[in-house]
Design a protein around this motif. Structure first.
Motif, PDB file in Angstrom:
ATOM      1  N   UNK A 146       1.111  -1.252  -0.015  1.00 47.55           N
ATOM      2  CA  UNK A 146      -0.086  -0.209   0.003  1.00 47.55           C
ATOM      3  C   UNK A 146       0.698   1.193  -0.061  1.00 47.55           C
ATOM      4  N   UNK A 147       0.468   2.294  -0.527  1.00 44.98           N
ATOM      5  CA  UNK A 147       0.974   3.469  -0.436  1.00 44.98           C
ATOM      6  C   UNK A 147       0.791   4.107   1.134  1.00 44.98           C
ATOM      7  N   UNK A 148       2.184   4.608   1.372  1.00 42.65           N
ATOM      8  CA  UNK A 148       2.147   4.949   2.777  1.00 42.65           C
ATOM      9  C   UNK A 148       1.693   6.548   3.098  1.00 42.65           C
ATOM     10  N   UNK A 149       1.015   6.850   4.209  1.00 38.42           N
ATOM     11  CA  UNK A 149       0.458   8.116   4.454  1.00 38.42           C
ATOM     12  C   UNK A 149       1.275   8.533   5.721  1.00 38.42           C
ATOM     13  N   UNK A 150       2.527   8.907   5.486  1.00 39.97           N
ATOM     14  CA  UNK A 150       3.720   9.029   6.594  1.00 39.97           C
ATOM     15  C   UNK A 150       3.116  10.105   7.708  1.00 39.97           C
ATOM     16  N   UNK A 151       2.693  11.309   7.286  1.00 38.95           N
ATOM     17  CA  UNK A 151       2.125  12.398   8.045  1.00 38.95           C
ATOM     18  C   UNK A 151       1.050  11.788   8.804  1.00 38.95           C
TER      19      UNK A 151
END
Lengths: 166, 78
Positions: A146-151
């Protein structure tokens, strides 16, 4: 903290209207104690990783999937004072713009609802056994991560006092 | 004893089947040993996730008669 948090998990093949599901669920609650509802709806893009995507198949592990979504909801209910959590997640064939997942959290105050909602969607994505297979012009391919949502992840991790690796 | 082993997503494609039922002598066996048995000794891809009776675990876990073991790639829901 919130021992009586209601938790409802729906894992279904049928498409759903997230607004309708949220409204129908709200009708079953004692909404007079609620000060806010935060909802997250994940929908399908028609592109990913440089390819157009015409449709997607979502594989899952019946039983384990429901169990681990429930666990994530229970953890959220232990960390934040929330009244009710509803999660709905599709499996099977998905078309672009379809709702894939709904997380709705009811609470007395907005901060808890925002934090719990973000925690549930982020940890559901890490732990609930679902796998996406995309149909692209080049053929079918399994999505490897999955694409990460770092914030968002940093924010949730610090709010929850969770140490993260990797 | 008999152990049911399930494969999902790209692991199912790789194995060419959705599940196996493996007969093992003795009372317990590790997940790693089961993998060797079903994969003819291939290495388990490093990113593989393992569940026993629908709880995450690792290759060192031991399983007993009637348990369900699953091998699958990193999850990509939501």
């Amino acid at each position: 903290m919130s021992a009586k948090t209601g938790i409802t998990v729906l894992v279904q093949e049928e498409s759903f209207d997230p607004c309708q599901l949220t409204a129908a669920h709200q009708a079953t609650l004692d909404a007079s104690k609620c000060g806010g509802i935060v909802t997250f709806v994940g929908t399908m893009r028609d592109y990913n990783d440089g390819h157009s995507v015409s449709s997607m198949y979502l594989d899952h592990y019946p039983g384990m999937t429901e169990r681990h979504i429930e666990k994530v909801c229970q953890e959220a209910a232990e960390k934040w004072d929330v009244i009710d959590i509803l999660v709905a997640h599709r499996y099977g064939e998905i078309k672009p713009s379809d709702a894939i997942v709904l997380v709705a959290v009811w609470s007395a105050h907005r901060a808890n609802a925002f934090d719990a909602c973000r925690f549930v969607i982020n940890y559901l994505k890490e732990r609930a056994p679902f796998w996406k297979r995309e149909s692209t012009p080049a053929g079918e391919r399994w999505v490897e991560h999955n694409t990460k949502d770092p914030a968002a992840e940093v924010s949730v991790a610090s709010a929850a006092g969770i140490r993260r690796t990797g | 004893m008999n152990i049911k082993i399930r494969y999902f997503a790209s692991m199912r494609d790789r194995m060419g089947r959705a599940e196996d039922t493996v007969s093992v002598d003795g009372d317990t066996v590790t997940v790693a040993d089961l993998w060797k048995k079903v994969s003819s000794g291939q290495d388990l891809p490093g990113s593989t996730l393992i569940a026993v009776n629908m709880e995450y675990t690792d290759g060192a876990a031991t399983v007993k008669n009637g348990d369900e073991v699953a091998f699958f790639p990193p999850v990509t829901g939501g």
